[in-house]
Design an enzyme around this catalytic site. Structure first.
Site, PDB file in Angstrom:
ATOM      1  N   ASP A 110      -5.533   6.461   1.544  1.00  0.00           N
ATOM      2  CA  ASP A 110      -5.781   4.979   1.228  1.00  0.00           C
ATOM      3  C   ASP A 110      -7.344   4.736   1.597  1.00  0.00           C
ATOM      4  O   ASP A 110      -7.618   5.196   2.665  1.00  0.00           O
ATOM      5  CB  ASP A 110      -4.711   4.134   1.774  1.00  0.00           C
ATOM      6  N   SER A 168       4.452  -9.472  -1.366  1.00  0.00           N
ATOM      7  CA  SER A 168       5.315  -9.010  -0.138  1.00  0.00           C
ATOM      8  C   SER A 168       5.080  -9.796   0.835  1.00  0.00           C
ATOM      9  O   SER A 168       5.889  -9.985   1.851  1.00  0.00           O
ATOM     10  CB  SER A 168       5.236  -7.536  -0.110  1.00  0.00           C
ATOM     11  N   TRP A 196      14.352 -11.743  -4.298  1.00  0.00           N
ATOM     12  CA  TRP A 196      13.630 -10.319  -4.837  1.00  0.00           C
ATOM     13  C   TRP A 196      13.944 -10.231  -6.256  1.00  0.00           C
ATOM     14  O   TRP A 196      15.216 -10.570  -6.721  1.00  0.00           O
ATOM     15  CB  TRP A 196      14.085  -9.327  -3.985  1.00  0.00           C
ATOM     16  N   HIS A 224       0.646  -1.170  -0.061  1.00  0.00           N
ATOM     17  CA  HIS A 224      -0.033   0.016   0.025  1.00  0.00           C
ATOM     18  C   HIS A 224       0.841   1.520   0.028  1.00  0.00           C
ATOM     19  O   HIS A 224       0.359   2.200  -0.616  1.00  0.00           O
ATOM     20  CB  HIS A 224      -0.806   0.064   1.145  1.00  0.00           C
TER      21      HIS A 224
END
Length: 446
Positions: free
Chosen positions: A116, A275, A326, A23
């Site tokens: 958000d 994630s 990653w 986010h």
């Protein structure tokens, strides 16, 4: 000292962040898109210090400044859900106090509040401040429609035990959508639990927002977009943000691009579960066994425990596979060798797969991931669903064969290519998302 907004002066905007998972980065991308069109605006980015420190560690944010809210000892303890519940318990008062402190420190009042969408209480704060409230929804149109129809869904579906009930009473939801595709917080249980209350209150409060913005594009889901426009004061679609305002990065720390260069077009399975996502150990083993037995080339962004992989798997598959902690996912999904994305169906991953022209294999876990997966499977037909919802060796082999080797995969690549073109058109100079972003800038300025 009072601050009066004028057309020749910078507009000060407060940005409230839900500091978990993807986010914060997505909200920053949204703000960067606005600032690119209105460089005279000044944004204050309110979030946890640990989140801000990771986002603002580099340079290049002259008009976007972090403002750290609390980060007390022990906040990082517990599982992610416990952390979110602790945050939600304190967030409204903490953000409101931080805004007051920031205004006192600078002597300037904020003229707009971006948040958000999860932070429903931002609407109340904006009302007290007498400024517009602009929430950004970081997922797709269809999941947002489900959230604002929570009361109707609960009325129609009823008590637990009706998970297989079709959702065809919702606009443009076919009978292939089921109650089990929705977050359980929407359909069942106590609406006063922290997470359920957040989602329910959000669905109610968004109807009062000055303008609701979505990280999507109109032509991706025309009918649901039309339904949402009937419900909100104003709806603007400004995505996909990652191509509207791309973050330029050549970080390829593990040589993934060079590795992909050695493979045939559309031959590699790229695997990532987000994630926070981590498969149960039994599913990690099943997926690994499927990759090895089927001989599928794979690139796995692996954040779990490597002890969950079958013994000797890494060595035995070294000629066809690469496991890294990653990757730059946008880069990877735009490489011609990637033929399928094995994903948890988070909205960012879906948009990034679409704009890379890559079909998906879906194994959702929580939040809106199941309804997202059902959308890409039955509406756009660019995803293979894992049978039974969990990885088995047989089910994973079947899905990988469908996506990489069989005619179904070719058909999915064609359909996702059409969506890719629509996404690129949306963020083009005269595209719908670009026009909506311009309209948003004017709303904030006015």
């Amino acid at each position: 000292m009072s601050y009066k907004v004028a057309s020749t002066s910078p507009q000060n905007v407060a940005v409230l962040v839900f500091p978990f998972a993807s986010h914060p980065g997505s909200v920053l991308q949204f703000v960067r898109s606005i600032s690119a069109m209105a460089p005279d605006m000044k944004f204050t980015f309110f979030s946890l210090s640990r989140s801000n420190s990771s986002l603002f560690s580099g340079s290049g944010f002259d008009n976007i400044k972090p403002y750290n809210i609390w980060d007390d000892e022990g906040f990082g303890a517990g599982n992610p859900l416990q952390q979110i519940e602790l945050f939600l318990d304190r967030a409204a008062c903490t953000f409101e106090r931080a805004i007051e402190e920031a205004e006192a420190e600078t002597g300037h009042k904020f003229g707009c509040l971006i948040s958000d969408a999860f932070l429903w209480f931002a609407g109340d704060i904006a009302k007290k401040m007498h400024v517009p409230w602009v929430p950004i929804w970081m997922s797709g149109q269809r999941s947002l429609l489900a959230h604002i129809e929570t009361d109707i869904i609960r009325e129609k579906v009823g008590a637990p035990g009706q998970e297989d009930k079709p959702l065809d009473f919702l606009p443009d939801f076919s009978d292939e959508f089921r109650a089990s595709d929705l977050p359980k917080e929407i359909v069942f249980g106590n609406l006063e639990s922290p997470f359920a209350r957040m989602l329910h209150k959000m669905g109610e409060k968004l109807l009062q927002a000055t303008v609701v913005t979505i990280n999507s594009f109109e032509t991706m889901d025309l009918k649901v977009t039309a339904e949402l426009k009937k419900r909100f004061n104003k709806l603007l679609l400004v995505g996909p943000l990652h191509i509207a305002q791309p973050v330029v990065s050549d970080d390829d720390r593990d040589g993934c691009l060079q590795w992909l260069d050695k493979h045939k077009p559309a031959s590699v399975a790229y695997i990532s579960f987000g994630s926070l996502g981590a498969l149960p150990p039994i599913e990690v083993a099943a997926l690994a066994e499927a990759l090895e037995e089927g001989g599928f080339p794979f690139l796995w962004s692996f954040r779990g425990n490597k002890e969950d992989l079958p013994q000797g798997f890494v060595d035995r598959t070294s000629s066809i596979g690469k496991i890294v902690p990653w990757v730059n996912q946008v880069q990877i999904l735009n490489h011609s060798s990637v033929g399928v994305c094995v994903t948890h169906c988070g909205w960012n991953s879906i948009l990034e797969s679409v704009t890379g022209g890559v079909p998906m294999i879906g194994r959702p876990d929580l939040a809106d991931q199941k309804v997202n997966m059902r959308s890409v499977e039955v509406v756009w037909k660019i995803c293979v669903r894992i049978e039974g919802g969990v990885f088995t060796k047989t089910g994973a082999i079947k899905a990988l064969e469908q996506a990489l080797l069989l005619e179904q995969g070719k058909e999915m690549r064609h359909r996702v290519g059409v969506l890719k073109q629509l996404a690129q058109e949306a963020v083009g100079p005269n595209g719908l998302s670009t026009q909506d972003l311009k309209a948003l800038v004017e709303i904030i300025k006015s």
